[in-house]
Design a protein around this motif. Sequence first.
Motif: not given
Length: 296
Positions: A229, A111-115, A281, A278
């Motif tokens: 992030v 998963k993307k770090e934003e998760w 995202v 980014k």
Amino acid sequence: MKNRYEAMSGELLIGKWTGHKWRVEREIGRGENGIVYLVTGTIGQAALKFADSAAVASETNTLKSLERVRGASPGPFFIEADDVEKNGVIYPFYIMEYIDGLMLHTFMRNKKEEWSFILLLRLLDFLEPLHNSGKIMGDLKPENLIVSGPTHMIRAVDMGGITKQGRSVKEYTTLYDRASWHSGTREAEPAYDLFAASVLTITLVHKKEVQEADGQIERLIAIIESSPVLQLAAPILQQAISGHYNCAKTMKKELLICLSGKKTMKLRTRRKKSKSKKWPVVLVFFTFILMVFLLH
Ligand SMILES: Nc1ncnc2c1ncn2[C@@H]1O[C@H](COP(=O)(O)OP(=O)(O)OP(=O)(O)O)[C@@H](O)[C@H]1O
């Protein structure tokens, strides 16, 4: 391993006292206290844990005491406790709800770090009813948490650290323990869990750096400040670390405000020149935030 039965897939286990039959599907985990199997009985799938009788008694009590918080289902539902007799030896076990999902760190792997922020929001949803019931999680760490269902609810699988508020935390892991970071006591209060929730979020994105920070709080704060992030939620993460929050609901509310437009605009303006790739995202991420918010 003392008094823990090593079952095989396909094996039929018959409860000595209830006569209930459980077919072993596969092993799903093992730890210090026991071995857990996915089993099928007349009620359908369940998780069966072999452990010594003291652990079965105390874990059973914890699960039962959580029944009052069931509306929010922080942990697995307790089903029953029994023994199985094999070659004249008694092996205690208990049956609980099988929580289908992925362990937190496995979930984050692709998963993307934003998760990590979505999981933090979900973690706060998990903690709020538990805190309202007068308890805290204590040993809050990714290994004890499962992400379950389409709304990514967080459920706990190891309830051994759950402690009544006001007492001393029963079990902890140094990486997430505020006392090990010299940032407070081990008194069981919501702020103890919220500190751990903040460190856990940072760890989901920068695990190696957090481990290297080795209990030095200034280094933990430096990780947040230098992370593109984590900067999105820096004030909230830092305030949780400094003990500002003693209420999961307030922290969630302020996190949502922090992640909303204003902060993003600032960041976007700052990064405009570099034509950041980014933004798609970020857009997807905020759509998720909106969904989580609306779903709740
Ligand atoms: N109800 C459940 N549903 C799904 N998976 C479970 C369930 N209970 C346990 N597990 C899995 O089994 C693993 C071990 O279970 P658990 O953490 O209860 O063992 P333990 O011996 O108490 O562990 P520890 O060494 O951390 O104290 C968990 O990490 C999880 O992957």
